[in-house]
Design a protein around this motif. Structure first.
Motif, mmCIF file in Angstrom:
data_model
loop_
_atom_site.group_PDB
_atom_site.id
_atom_site.type_symbol
_atom_site.label_atom_id
_atom_site.label_comp_id
_atom_site.label_asym_id
_atom_site.label_seq_id
_atom_site.Cartn_x
_atom_site.Cartn_y
_atom_site.Cartn_z
ATOM 1 N N GLY A 8 0.785 -1.239 0.000
ATOM 2 C CA GLY A 8 0.000 0.000 0.000
ATOM 3 C C GLY A 8 0.808 1.276 0.000
ATOM 4 N N THR A 9 1.838 1.341 -0.805
ATOM 5 C CA THR A 9 2.611 2.575 -0.980
ATOM 6 C C THR A 9 2.011 3.351 -2.156
ATOM 7 O OG1 THR A 9 4.081 1.607 -2.601
ATOM 8 C CG2 THR A 9 4.686 1.295 -0.288
ATOM 9 N N SER A 10 2.530 4.567 -2.422
ATOM 10 C CA SER A 10 1.931 5.296 -3.550
ATOM 11 C C SER A 10 2.195 4.579 -4.877
ATOM 12 C CB SER A 10 2.382 6.758 -3.594
ATOM 13 O OG SER A 10 3.758 6.855 -3.549
ATOM 14 N N ASN A 11 3.372 3.961 -5.013
ATOM 15 C CA ASN A 11 3.636 3.229 -6.267
ATOM 16 C C ASN A 11 2.735 1.998 -6.379
ATOM 17 O OD1 ASN A 11 5.807 4.848 -7.387
ATOM 18 N ND2 ASN A 11 7.049 4.154 -5.675
ATOM 19 N N GLY A 12 2.562 1.302 -5.244
ATOM 20 C CA GLY A 12 1.675 0.137 -5.244
ATOM 21 C C GLY A 12 0.238 0.540 -5.554
ATOM 22 N N ASP A 32 4.846 -8.066 1.567
ATOM 23 C CA ASP A 32 5.228 -7.430 2.838
ATOM 24 C C ASP A 32 6.687 -6.978 2.742
ATOM 25 O OD1 ASP A 32 5.904 -6.745 5.449
ATOM 26 O OD2 ASP A 32 4.520 -8.227 6.310
ATOM 27 N N LEU A 33 6.851 -5.643 2.558
ATOM 28 C CA LEU A 33 8.210 -5.107 2.388
ATOM 29 C C LEU A 33 9.016 -5.241 3.681
ATOM 30 C CD1 LEU A 33 7.338 -1.857 0.359
ATOM 31 C CD2 LEU A 33 8.145 -4.036 -0.541
ATOM 32 N N MET A 34 8.346 -5.123 4.827
ATOM 33 C CA MET A 34 9.052 -5.224 6.115
ATOM 34 C C MET A 34 9.636 -6.627 6.305
ATOM 35 S SD MET A 34 8.735 -2.211 7.014
ATOM 36 C CE MET A 34 9.414 -2.090 8.636
ATOM 37 N N ASN A 49 15.104 -5.318 -9.661
ATOM 38 C CA ASN A 49 15.308 -4.131 -8.829
ATOM 39 C C ASN A 49 14.700 -4.283 -7.438
ATOM 40 O OD1 ASN A 49 16.786 -2.381 -10.535
ATOM 41 N ND2 ASN A 49 14.932 -1.952 -11.706
ATOM 42 N N ALA A 50 14.031 -5.414 -7.187
ATOM 43 C CA ALA A 50 13.429 -5.677 -5.874
ATOM 44 C C ALA A 50 12.483 -4.551 -5.447
ATOM 45 C CB ALA A 50 14.513 -5.907 -4.812
ATOM 46 N N GLN A 51 11.589 -4.192 -6.332
ATOM 47 C CA GLN A 51 10.624 -3.128 -6.027
ATOM 48 C C GLN A 51 9.224 -3.559 -6.455
ATOM 49 O OE1 GLN A 51 12.359 0.053 -8.405
ATOM 50 N NE2 GLN A 51 12.861 1.205 -6.568
ATOM 51 N N ILE A 52 8.263 -3.237 -5.586
ATOM 52 C CA ILE A 52 6.870 -3.350 -6.028
ATOM 53 C C ILE A 52 6.525 -2.023 -6.680
ATOM 54 C CG2 ILE A 52 6.249 -5.022 -4.264
ATOM 55 C CD1 ILE A 52 4.936 -1.559 -3.831
ATOM 56 N N PRO A 53 5.509 -1.955 -7.541
ATOM 57 C CA PRO A 53 4.621 -3.033 -7.961
ATOM 58 C C PRO A 53 5.138 -3.775 -9.187
ATOM 59 C CG PRO A 53 3.855 -0.961 -8.863
ATOM 60 C CD PRO A 53 5.073 -0.640 -8.064
ATOM 61 N N VAL A 54 4.598 -4.992 -9.348
ATOM 62 C CA VAL A 54 4.832 -5.778 -10.564
ATOM 63 C C VAL A 54 3.483 -6.357 -10.989
ATOM 64 C CG1 VAL A 54 5.906 -7.878 -11.496
ATOM 65 C CG2 VAL A 54 7.213 -6.433 -9.933
ATOM 66 N N SER A 69 7.193 -4.079 -14.446
ATOM 67 C CA SER A 69 7.357 -3.294 -13.210
ATOM 68 C C SER A 69 7.267 -1.820 -13.602
ATOM 69 C CB SER A 69 8.701 -3.623 -12.541
ATOM 70 O OG SER A 69 9.754 -3.344 -13.428
ATOM 71 N N GLN A 70 7.501 -0.935 -12.644
ATOM 72 C CA GLN A 70 7.382 0.530 -12.790
ATOM 73 C C GLN A 70 5.899 0.920 -12.838
ATOM 74 O OE1 GLN A 70 9.670 2.754 -12.354
ATOM 75 N NE2 GLN A 70 11.415 1.354 -12.324
ATOM 76 N N SER A 71 5.461 1.558 -11.757
ATOM 77 C CA SER A 71 4.032 1.842 -11.617
ATOM 78 C C SER A 71 3.453 2.670 -12.765
ATOM 79 C CB SER A 71 3.777 2.548 -10.284
ATOM 80 O OG SER A 71 4.492 3.769 -10.213
ATOM 81 N N THR A 72 4.244 3.590 -13.308
ATOM 82 C CA THR A 72 3.705 4.427 -14.382
ATOM 83 C C THR A 72 3.643 3.655 -15.700
ATOM 84 O OG1 THR A 72 4.541 6.360 -13.236
ATOM 85 C CG2 THR A 72 3.912 6.687 -15.512
#
Ligand SMILES: N[C@@H](CCC(=O)N[C@@H](CS)C(=O)NCC(=O)O)C(=O)O
Length: 204
Positions: A8-12, A32-34, A49-54, A69-72
């Motif tokens: 639930g981040t802005s990118n997600g 769960d990023l934590m 890159n180990a980043q959400i979202p995908v 990947s890449q929210s945009t």
């Protein structure tokens, strides 16, 4: 069916807003990023890159699966796939792309930096203030844009609105003073928040 891996981040939220608002069926896989769930070999195979979202669209172009990947990029992919939220008029479309980039590449990354410094072991007050001032000035510019336009790029909702709302919702939740006292932004945000798709998309 599309698989969405997100938190639930802005990118997600941006990716989930895109899927919901474009009306594309999907399954959410919360990450769960934590707990470091974005660093497992399975996740890294989707995004090194180990980043959400995908997203994984099992029915991608030519009927072949596509991993993105890449929210945009995900937002634009959904807009193109559904034929929604990309204005046909070239001038409005250009304004929508400008707004999209402002939301995705100015607001969200600065919020990420602000949040990172605020949560660090030794938060540096002048750096926090610098990021807050920068964010506030972006929202003030949106305030004057939205004083003249119903939506970010004109009379129709576009990818810019979907992206901006993802950033706005996160800032409003964590640093509400940065978006307060801006009546046109507040009017726009109220309209966005009342949309059922938006309500589903922003609940993680
Ligand atoms: N430019 C990327 C940024 C993605 C990004 O920064 N994701 C964050 C969460 S908002 C993440 O997964 N961070 C993992 C970490 O910090 O280890 C996008 O728009 O998707």
């Amino acid at each position: 069916m599309i698989d969405l891996y997100a938190a639930g981040t802005s990118n997600g939220m941006r990716a989930r807003i895109a899927l919901e608002e474009c009306g594309l069926p999907y399954t959410l896989h919360p990450v769960d990023l934590m707990k470091g769930e974005h660093k497992t070999p399975q996740f890294l195979a989707m995004n090194p890159n180990a980043q959400i979202p995908v997203i994984v669209d099992n029915d991608g172009p030519g009927g072949k699966p596509v991993t993105l990947s890449q929210s945009t990029a995900i937002l634009l992919y959904c807009a193109e796939k559904s034929g929604k939220f990309m204005p046909k008029d070239p001038a409005v479309r250009a304004a929508a792309l400008q707004g999209l980039m402002s939301a995705s590449t100015d607001i969200t990354p600065i919020f990420g930096c602000l949040f990172g410094v605020m949560r660090s072991k030794d938060p540096h007050a002048p750096t926090i203030q610098m990021f807050k001032d920068r964010l506030r000035s972006f929202f003030q510019v949106w305030e004057s844009t939205l004083a003249k336009k119903k939506y970010c790029a004109g009379d129709e909702m576009s990818v810019a609105d979907l992206s901006l709302y993802a950033g706005y919702a996160r800032v409003k939740g964590s640093a509400p003073d940065l978006v307060e006292g801006l009546p046109n932004l507040t009017r726009w945000a109220g309209g966005m928040a009342s949309r059922p798709a938006m309500q589903r998309a922003t609940k993680f």
